[in-house]
Design a protein around this motif. Sequence first.
Motif, PDB file in Angstrom:
ATOM      1  N   ARG A 244      43.485  35.084  45.038  1.00 51.76           N
ATOM      2  CA  ARG A 244      43.791  36.475  45.392  1.00 51.76           C
ATOM      3  C   ARG A 244      43.769  36.671  46.895  1.00 51.76           C
ATOM      4  O   ARG A 244      44.647  37.344  47.470  1.00 51.76           O
ATOM      5  CB  ARG A 244      42.794  37.410  44.711  1.00 51.76           C
ATOM      6  N   ASP A 259      44.768  42.319  40.283  1.00 52.70           N
ATOM      7  CA  ASP A 259      43.616  42.450  39.383  1.00 52.70           C
ATOM      8  C   ASP A 259      44.048  42.998  38.026  1.00 52.70           C
ATOM      9  O   ASP A 259      43.563  42.545  36.982  1.00 52.70           O
ATOM     10  CB  ASP A 259      42.572  43.385  39.994  1.00 52.70           C
ATOM     11  N   ARG A 283      35.686  38.623  34.678  1.00 56.52           N
ATOM     12  CA  ARG A 283      37.023  38.461  35.250  1.00 56.52           C
ATOM     13  C   ARG A 283      38.097  39.172  34.423  1.00 56.52           C
ATOM     14  O   ARG A 283      38.994  39.821  34.970  1.00 56.52           O
ATOM     15  CB  ARG A 283      37.363  36.968  35.340  1.00 56.52           C
TER      16      ARG A 283
END
Length: 341
Positions: A244, A259, A283
Amino acid sequence: MTVPDLRGGVDLHAHWLGTDVFADGVLPADLPHLVVLDEERGQVVRAGQVFREVRAPLWDVGARLRDLDAAGLEQQVISPVPVTFPYAGDPGAARAYAVAMNRSIAAAVSRGGGRLHGLGTVPLPHAADSVQVLEGLMGGPTPLVGVEIGARPGGHELDSPALQPFFEAAEALGAVVFVHPADGGAGTVRRSGQPYDFGLGMHVDTALAAGALVFGGVLERFPGLRVVLAHGCGGFAWSYPRLRLAAGLFDGAPVEAIDERVRSLHVDTLVLDPEHLRLLVHRFGADRVVVGTDHPFFPDLTGDVRSFLVDAEARGALPPGGAQQVFRDNGLQLLGSRVPS
């Protein structure tokens, strides 16, 4: 540990290879197939060589249901053995092999008394054939719930333009897409052989597949896709913060949107350590983790799945009530109206 009182389990990661794939008697020597040795033992043979020794539940519905009963699993989604993915050779032969495999899986589902559901296979990356085969398996007399694909089908990463028609069709049909590494992880990491191919290669292969979906635009173009990644999504959950950061630094990617795409994925519980479920919940979300046992290849993992989940909840790796949620509820929600609740 005492076997916990979890009920109605739904296993999303299990494999099937029937004796009826080549029911017409034509058995190409180079295509993977099953050789039954006796009532309990068989072999998966590829190109004339024994690829793997296997147990009767791989091809025997009755034996499979007995294993499910012993594990407290009510329902199971069966998918092809990854070595049988029809990605190589002549497109016509690949399509015929995929159709035969899907027919075998549908026949097993019809014999399962409502407890089995099927994921078929398609001859990627031949886009037109794959879409037609997908439509056929989803709309046949015994409809399957979706399709299993490799992490790099036919040498294509999952964000390859060649695969876009397949993903478009999968989204439109509401198909579950189960991503599983092929070839045992061979060639994915710099050190080959065991334990590296199995222990690291499969994890890297799956992480790269997830990366293609998230960072390659697939989930952005097809937000309605229902994707499950095997083996807890491999190494992706651990590597994601660095991926990311790199996407933001080098590509200017919007972090919040990334996300959101990650949390649209589903992952299975086949991570071998209950503590690893803690990161999967963090996650992807507690509602995105589903049971995966790799049945019938690892009988102990199937039989101990309830204890595994209860241990994870006792450690705090799953939230309160999370063991039952993962064991049953998440799988049913993913499969939706295609299966009985």
